[in-house]
Design a protein around this motif. Structure first.
Motif, PDB file in Angstrom:
ATOM      1  N   GLU A   5       0.838  -1.196   0.000  1.00 58.70           N
ATOM      2  CA  GLU A   5       0.000   0.000   0.000  1.00 58.70           C
ATOM      3  C   GLU A   5       0.875   1.249   0.000  1.00 58.70           C
ATOM      4  N   ASN A   6       0.622   2.104  -0.984  1.00 57.96           N
ATOM      5  CA  ASN A   6       1.261   3.436  -1.067  1.00 57.96           C
ATOM      6  C   ASN A   6       2.788   3.372  -0.966  1.00 57.96           C
ATOM      7  N   LEU A   7       3.373   2.389  -1.651  1.00 63.41           N
ATOM      8  CA  LEU A   7       4.833   2.239  -1.626  1.00 63.41           C
ATOM      9  C   LEU A   7       5.494   3.388  -2.381  1.00 63.41           C
ATOM     10  N   THR A   8       6.457   4.030  -1.706  1.00 62.73           N
ATOM     11  CA  THR A   8       7.233   5.105  -2.320  1.00 62.73           C
ATOM     12  C   THR A   8       8.719   4.835  -2.094  1.00 62.73           C
ATOM     13  N   VAL A   9       9.482   4.817  -3.184  1.00 64.82           N
ATOM     14  CA  VAL A   9      10.925   4.550  -3.124  1.00 64.82           C
ATOM     15  C   VAL A   9      11.659   5.741  -3.711  1.00 64.82           C
ATOM     16  N   LYS A  10      12.674   6.225  -3.002  1.00 69.63           N
ATOM     17  CA  LYS A  10      13.435   7.386  -3.448  1.00 69.63           C
ATOM     18  C   LYS A  10      14.927   7.079  -3.487  1.00 69.63           C
ATOM     19  N   PHE A  11      15.615   7.797  -4.382  1.00 69.12           N
ATOM     20  CA  PHE A  11      17.068   7.702  -4.493  1.00 69.12           C
ATOM     21  C   PHE A  11      17.637   9.112  -4.348  1.00 69.12           C
ATOM     22  N   PRO A  12      18.304   9.398  -3.233  1.00 66.46           N
ATOM     23  CA  PRO A  12      18.866  10.747  -3.044  1.00 66.46           C
ATOM     24  C   PRO A  12      20.074  10.983  -3.944  1.00 66.46           C
ATOM     25  N   SER A  13      20.230  12.220  -4.370  1.00 70.20           N
ATOM     26  CA  SER A  13      21.391  12.623  -5.156  1.00 70.20           C
ATOM     27  C   SER A  13      21.691  14.077  -4.828  1.00 70.20           C
ATOM     28  N   ARG A  14      22.761  14.610  -5.392  1.00 71.16           N
ATOM     29  CA  ARG A  14      23.131  16.004  -5.123  1.00 71.16           C
ATOM     30  C   ARG A  14      22.121  16.975  -5.708  1.00 71.16           C
ATOM     31  N   PHE A  15      21.282  16.487  -6.622  1.00 76.04           N
ATOM     32  CA  PHE A  15      20.254  17.345  -7.221  1.00 76.04           C
ATOM     33  C   PHE A  15      18.904  17.188  -6.521  1.00 76.04           C
ATOM     34  N   GLY A  16      18.877  16.428  -5.429  1.00 76.98           N
ATOM     35  CA  GLY A  16      17.628  16.180  -4.723  1.00 76.98           C
ATOM     36  C   GLY A  16      17.211  14.724  -4.843  1.00 76.98           C
ATOM     37  N   ALA A  50      12.470  -3.723  -3.719  1.00 76.25           N
ATOM     38  CA  ALA A  50      12.006  -3.193  -2.430  1.00 76.25           C
ATOM     39  C   ALA A  50      11.314  -4.276  -1.617  1.00 76.25           C
ATOM     40  N   ILE A  51      10.505  -5.102  -2.266  1.00 72.77           N
ATOM     41  CA  ILE A  51       9.765  -6.151  -1.560  1.00 72.77           C
ATOM     42  C   ILE A  51      10.712  -7.201  -0.987  1.00 72.77           C
ATOM     43  N   ILE A  52      11.714  -7.602  -1.760  1.00 70.30           N
ATOM     44  CA  ILE A  52      12.626  -8.655  -1.299  1.00 70.30           C
ATOM     45  C   ILE A  52      13.775  -8.098  -0.466  1.00 70.30           C
ATOM     46  N   GLY A  53      13.878  -6.765  -0.369  1.00 68.74           N
ATOM     47  CA  GLY A  53      14.905  -6.148   0.460  1.00 68.74           C
ATOM     48  C   GLY A  53      16.260  -6.040  -0.191  1.00 68.74           C
ATOM     49  N   TYR A  60      16.024   4.124  -0.794  1.00 74.10           N
ATOM     50  CA  TYR A  60      15.338   3.804   0.462  1.00 74.10           C
ATOM     51  C   TYR A  60      13.828   3.931   0.271  1.00 74.10           C
ATOM     52  N   ILE A  61      13.083   3.225   1.113  1.00 76.47           N
ATOM     53  CA  ILE A  61      11.620   3.293   1.098  1.00 76.47           C
ATOM     54  C   ILE A  61      11.210   4.431   2.015  1.00 76.47           C
ATOM     55  N   SER A  62      10.616   5.459   1.448  1.00 82.74           N
ATOM     56  CA  SER A  62      10.254   6.635   2.242  1.00 82.74           C
ATOM     57  C   SER A  62       8.857   6.543   2.843  1.00 82.74           C
ATOM     58  N   ASP A  63       8.002   5.705   2.232  1.00 88.70           N
ATOM     59  CA  ASP A  63       6.632   5.630   2.720  1.00 88.70           C
ATOM     60  C   ASP A  63       5.987   4.338   2.221  1.00 88.70           C
TER      61      ASP A  63
END
Length: 563
Positions: A5-16, A50-53, A60-63
């Motif tokens: 439910e409502n999976l959100t995955v983000k990748f941080p970088s120098r541009f945000g 993300a599901i299997i880790g 990272y999973i943010s939400d």
């Protein structure tokens, strides 16, 4: 069994932060095959990781919530996630060759995995491994377990990988493009195996793929992804048979049909596509036309045999040679497209290498136009056929030098064949050639890894054209591309072939694509021609039983869905 439910995955970088997956929700029941479909970059593989880790750092999973039964996957620590991975969730990767350790026998890899998750003896683990391989349809499993991965075919290696995924009786298997590189016969076997495992073992499958034909054939439910979002989800017949979202409709329209021939492929609208200017590619087009004023030329093969040394199994017995091609004879009409189809190991790529002089035939003759072609090892680099016949390979990432900029890669045929002497003129022509194949001119200063698979394949086509060829050999040029990128590239090849009168040899295991591209077709099996003739005649009224079988095994969508 699985609830996301409502999976959100983000990748941080120098541009945000880059959001790879945003607010995705889905469920999978025991014994259900859920298809996750979309273009490259849609976020499909990220969801599985993300599901299997196995998210790559710094992702990272943010939400969001991920529940496997009553287990909160996000609440597991590193050690708990390691114990769960392989035990309750397994994964089948796209390339089985890279999933298996080439230095370990199949038995060792299976037994190692079982012992890591089960408290049983090595003998019991070996017995279970043999049973698994037999269940996967591998004959004489007890002796085949002593083989190394390279001693299996692609389809057999994929069966071994599925056995590895099943050896701990998981609840969920994530299959990431498990049939992309397989021919239709082996693909059909693997898909039937997945369906049987879902029905008999009640294993849930998340099938990640860009092949909508595969989804239509096997998936119970489907989620369509774009730009990291799930834009449409539900039963497969509902989503694909009566799509609501415009993008899903466009994606369906880009699928090449098997039952009829069309003039152009529909391409889904893209937010980030670069539209070349009106004059883009004009200089390159004029340069190509000025060098191809003469009529198109054809190609003729007569009784071509290709053999390779056999594997020595005894010092007392000379190995028998392996016959890769036997009595191959056909004519390619000037300015036409000849399609070559067949299973893996049928000799398609060997035929292409023989034509270009990379493999020397044992017998037979080849004629380019009115001139005889010498064998491979006697064909010097300065022989005219080296320039007149150019090849577009299956994997553009490995066929483009990763250490060179695109400008240097494109300029190579210009100085190699002495077509353009001045370095500045070469750079200008290369930049304009990029425009001709739908790429921005500034790409000339970048490296291959900075482009997507479809963009790299366009660059490979541009490099081949810069040799001013008469014959273009395309060896599986779209097998690793998603349906929309495939449609773009095939439209480009159609346009170039007509504009410059190219004679094209199009090699593929995708029968739907070959029908759309070819004027004539040759069907190969075990190095021998099973059937040849005009494309529409072969597709509408196949004579050989093998051709009929290939057509029956090709995953297609019901005609009412296509309309």
């Amino acid at each position: 069994m699985l609830r996301v439910e409502n999976l959100t995955v983000k990748f941080p970088s120098r541009f945000g932060d880059f959001t790879a997956v945003q607010d995705l929700s889905m469920t999978i029941k025991p014994g259900e095959i859920h298809g996750l479909v979309g273009e490259s970059g849609a976020g499909k593989s990220t969801v599985g990781a993300a599901i299997i880790g196995l998210l790559q750092s710094p992702g990272y999973i943010s939400d969001g919530t991920m529940m496997l039964g009553d287990t909160d996957l996000r609440g597991l620590d590193q050690q708990e996630a390691h114990r769960l991975r392989g035990k309750r969730i397994s994964m089948i990767f796209q390339d089985p060759q890279t999933s298996l350790n080439p230095l370990m026998r199949i038995e060792d890899q299976l037994v190692e995995t079982i012992l890591a998750h089960e408290d049983i003896s090595a003998a019991a683990a070996k017995s279970r491994a043999i049973d698994l391989l037999e269940e996967m349809g591998i004959k004489d499993a007890a002796s085949r377990m002593q083989s190394y991965p390279h001693q299996f075919s692609g389809g057999m290696r994929q069966r071994v990988v599925i056995a590895l995924a099943l050896c701990t009786n998981p609840e969920l298997i994530i299959a990431d493009e498990p049939t992309t590189a397989l021919d239709v016969a082996v693909q059909s076997q693997v898909l039937d195996l997945i369906r049987r495992l879902a029905e008999v073992r009640k294993v849930g499958f998340m099938l990640i793929t860009h092949d909508i034909g595969v989804i239509a054939r096997i998936a119970d439910t489907v989620t369509v992804m774009r730009h990291g979002k799930g834009i449409e989800s539900g039963p497969t017949a509902q989503v694909l048979g009566n799509p609501v979202h415009t993008y899903t409709k466009q994606l369906m329209a880009a699928v090449p049909p098997l039952d009829r021939k069309i003039d152009r492929f529909m391409v889904p609208e893209k937010d980030d596509i670069v539209t070349p200017s009106m004059n883009s590619g004009a200089q390159a087009e004029a340069w190509l036309l000025s060098g191809t004023k003469s009529d198109p030329i054809g190609l003729s093969l007569s009784d071509i045999d290709v053999t390779f040394p056999g594997v020595r199994t005894s010092i007392f017995r000379k190995p028998d040679p392996f016959v890769a091609l036997s009595e191959i004879s056909f004519d390619v009409r000037p300015g036409s497209v000849m399609g070559i189809v067949g299973e893996s190991g049928s000799g398609k790529s060997t035929l292409a290498k023989t034509l270009t002089g990379l493999v020397k035939p044992a017998n037979g003759t080849m004629t380019l136009g009115s001139a005889d072609l010498p064998g491979g090892k006697t064909r010097a680099r300065k022989h005219p056929s080296r320039q007149l016949m150019q090849m577009v390979f299956q994997d553009p990432f490995s066929s483009l030098n990763s250490r060179h900029k695109i400008g240097d890669i494109l300029a190579e045929p210009l100085w190699l064949y002495g077509l353009v002497k001045d370095q500045k003129e070469r750079q200008e022509l290369c930049a304009d050639m990029l425009g001709l194949v739908g790429m921005p001119p500034e790409a000339i200063n970048k490296f291959p890894h900075q482009f997507s698979g479809g963009q790299r394949q366009r660059i490979a086509v541009a490099r081949a054209l810069l040799a001013r060829p008469k014959i273009l050999i395309c060896d599986e040029p779209t097998s690793a591309l998603d349906v929309s990128i495939q449609a773009q590239l095939l439209n480009l090849l159609k346009d170039l072939q007509k504009a410059f009168g190219l004679t094209v040899i199009f090699i593929s295991h995708n029968l739907s694509v070959v029908r759309q591209m070819s004027d004539d077709v040759v069907v190969l099996r075990n190095g021998r021609i099973q059937e040849k003739g005009p494309s529409e005649q072969v597709y509408e009224d196949p004579k050989a039983d093998y051709t009929k079988r290939l057509l029956e095994l090709t995953p297609t969508m019901p005609s009412q869905w296509m309309s």
